[in-house]
Scaffold this active site. Structure first.
Site, PDB file in Angstrom:
ATOM      1  N   ARG A   1      -1.487  10.679   4.883  1.00  0.00           N
ATOM      2  CA  ARG A   1      -2.118  11.242   6.080  1.00  0.00           C
ATOM      3  C   ARG A   1      -3.219  12.198   5.661  1.00  0.00           C
ATOM      4  O   ARG A   1      -3.044  12.953   4.708  1.00  0.00           O
ATOM      5  CB  ARG A   1      -1.074  11.965   6.926  1.00  0.00           C
ATOM      6  CG  ARG A   1      -0.098  11.027   7.568  1.00  0.00           C
ATOM      7  CD  ARG A   1       0.937  11.795   8.405  1.00  0.00           C
ATOM      8  NE  ARG A   1       1.877  10.878   8.997  1.00  0.00           N
ATOM      9  CZ  ARG A   1       3.010  10.495   8.415  1.00  0.00           C
ATOM     10  NH1 ARG A   1       3.349  10.977   7.231  1.00  0.00           N
ATOM     11  NH2 ARG A   1       3.813   9.654   9.016  1.00  0.00           N
TER      12      ARG A   1
ATOM     13  N   ASN B   1      -4.509  10.992  12.080  1.00  0.00           N
ATOM     14  CA  ASN B   1      -4.008  11.181  13.436  1.00  0.00           C
ATOM     15  C   ASN B   1      -4.945  12.173  14.114  1.00  0.00           C
ATOM     16  O   ASN B   1      -5.053  13.322  13.693  1.00  0.00           O
ATOM     17  CB  ASN B   1      -2.573  11.696  13.404  1.00  0.00           C
ATOM     18  CG  ASN B   1      -1.643  10.656  12.818  1.00  0.00           C
ATOM     19  OD1 ASN B   1      -1.532   9.560  13.348  1.00  0.00           O
ATOM     20  ND2 ASN B   1      -1.010  10.982  11.711  1.00  0.00           N
TER      21      ASN B   1
ATOM     22  N   GLU C   1       8.336   1.311   3.992  1.00  0.00           N
ATOM     23  CA  GLU C   1       8.083   0.390   5.101  1.00  0.00           C
ATOM     24  C   GLU C   1       8.264  -1.036   4.599  1.00  0.00           C
ATOM     25  O   GLU C   1       7.742  -1.401   3.549  1.00  0.00           O
ATOM     26  CB  GLU C   1       6.656   0.580   5.615  1.00  0.00           C
ATOM     27  CG  GLU C   1       6.276  -0.358   6.734  1.00  0.00           C
ATOM     28  CD  GLU C   1       4.838  -0.157   7.200  1.00  0.00           C
ATOM     29  OE1 GLU C   1       4.562  -0.475   8.373  1.00  0.00           O
ATOM     30  OE2 GLU C   1       3.992   0.299   6.395  1.00  0.00           O
TER      31      GLU C   1
ATOM     32  N   GLU D   1      -3.692   3.566   2.007  1.00  0.00           N
ATOM     33  CA  GLU D   1      -3.989   3.640   3.439  1.00  0.00           C
ATOM     34  C   GLU D   1      -4.158   5.104   3.813  1.00  0.00           C
ATOM     35  O   GLU D   1      -3.229   5.900   3.672  1.00  0.00           O
ATOM     36  CB  GLU D   1      -2.850   3.036   4.253  1.00  0.00           C
ATOM     37  CG  GLU D   1      -2.980   3.251   5.751  1.00  0.00           C
ATOM     38  CD  GLU D   1      -1.704   2.908   6.506  1.00  0.00           C
ATOM     39  OE1 GLU D   1      -1.490   3.498   7.576  1.00  0.00           O
ATOM     40  OE2 GLU D   1      -0.911   2.079   6.021  1.00  0.00           O
TER      41      GLU D   1
ATOM     42  N   HIS E   1       0.828  -1.200   0.000  1.00  0.00           N
ATOM     43  CA  HIS E   1       0.000   0.000   0.000  1.00  0.00           C
ATOM     44  C   HIS E   1       0.862   1.251   0.000  1.00  0.00           C
ATOM     45  O   HIS E   1       2.049   1.197   0.249  1.00  0.00           O
ATOM     46  CB  HIS E   1      -0.945   0.014   1.209  1.00  0.00           C
ATOM     47  CG  HIS E   1      -0.247   0.066   2.538  1.00  0.00           C
ATOM     48  ND1 HIS E   1      -0.022  -1.059   3.300  1.00  0.00           N
ATOM     49  CD2 HIS E   1       0.283   1.091   3.249  1.00  0.00           C
ATOM     50  CE1 HIS E   1       0.607  -0.716   4.411  1.00  0.00           C
ATOM     51  NE2 HIS E   1       0.800   0.591   4.404  1.00  0.00           N
TER      52      HIS E   1
ATOM     53  N   HIS F   1       4.254   6.691   3.207  1.00  0.00           N
ATOM     54  CA  HIS F   1       5.271   5.725   2.829  1.00  0.00           C
ATOM     55  C   HIS F   1       4.734   4.731   1.806  1.00  0.00           C
ATOM     56  O   HIS F   1       3.534   4.588   1.637  1.00  0.00           O
ATOM     57  CB  HIS F   1       5.776   4.965   4.058  1.00  0.00           C
ATOM     58  CG  HIS F   1       4.687   4.225   4.797  1.00  0.00           C
ATOM     59  ND1 HIS F   1       4.101   4.730   5.927  1.00  0.00           N
ATOM     60  CD2 HIS F   1       4.080   3.043   4.566  1.00  0.00           C
ATOM     61  CE1 HIS F   1       3.184   3.881   6.359  1.00  0.00           C
ATOM     62  NE2 HIS F   1       3.147   2.845   5.548  1.00  0.00           N
TER      63      HIS F   1
END
Length: 138
Positions: free
Chosen positions: A9, A58, A115, A54, A5, A72
């Protein structure tokens, strides 16, 4: 290695979901983490759940600047220790070592965060990874 993925954010999860749904993506999974104060929403095009976006919200974030909303790229790997060793031997800094036998982060030459996630079960903690500190940001 398998592409998993791309993480982005978002400031407003409802507004972002509306946009991505208009784009044609559908929600395939959601994680609410009260302790970490974040929500993850995984989206995919119908019929192609192997390539996901994704959305990370937050809860306490006041806004993102400087492109920090891009998170990422993520890849599942067969042996997280072996790939991290290969990268390190090639001069790549392991920003977040796989101390847990599960997850590591590195950066591309242009600063893109990548990642790495152990495919299947996490590996038993092992040196030198267990003792390695985080370096920089990831």
């Amino acid at each position: 290695m398998k592409y998993l993925h791309t993480m982005v954010r978002v400031s407003d999860i409802a507004e972002s979901l509306r946009f991505y749904e208009l784009l044609g993506l559908r929600e395939v999974r959601r994680v609410e983490n009260e302790a970490g104060r974040f929500t993850l929403v995984f989206l995919a095009a119908p019929g192609d759940e192997s390539a996901q976006v994704e959305l990370t919200h937050n809860w306490d974030e006041a806004g993102y600047t400087g492109g920090r909303n891009f998170g990422h790229l993520a890849y599942a790997v067969d042996d997280i220790y072996a790939i991290c060793q290969r990268l390190m031997d090639g001069g790549v800094t392991i920003n977040r070592p796989p101390r847990d036998g599960w997850m590591a982060f590195v950066r591309s030459p242009d600063g893109i965060s990548v990642e790495l996630l152990q495919r299947g079960e996490r590996k038993a903690p092992a040196e030198p990874w267990v003792s390695m500190p985080n370096i920089g940001t990831w």
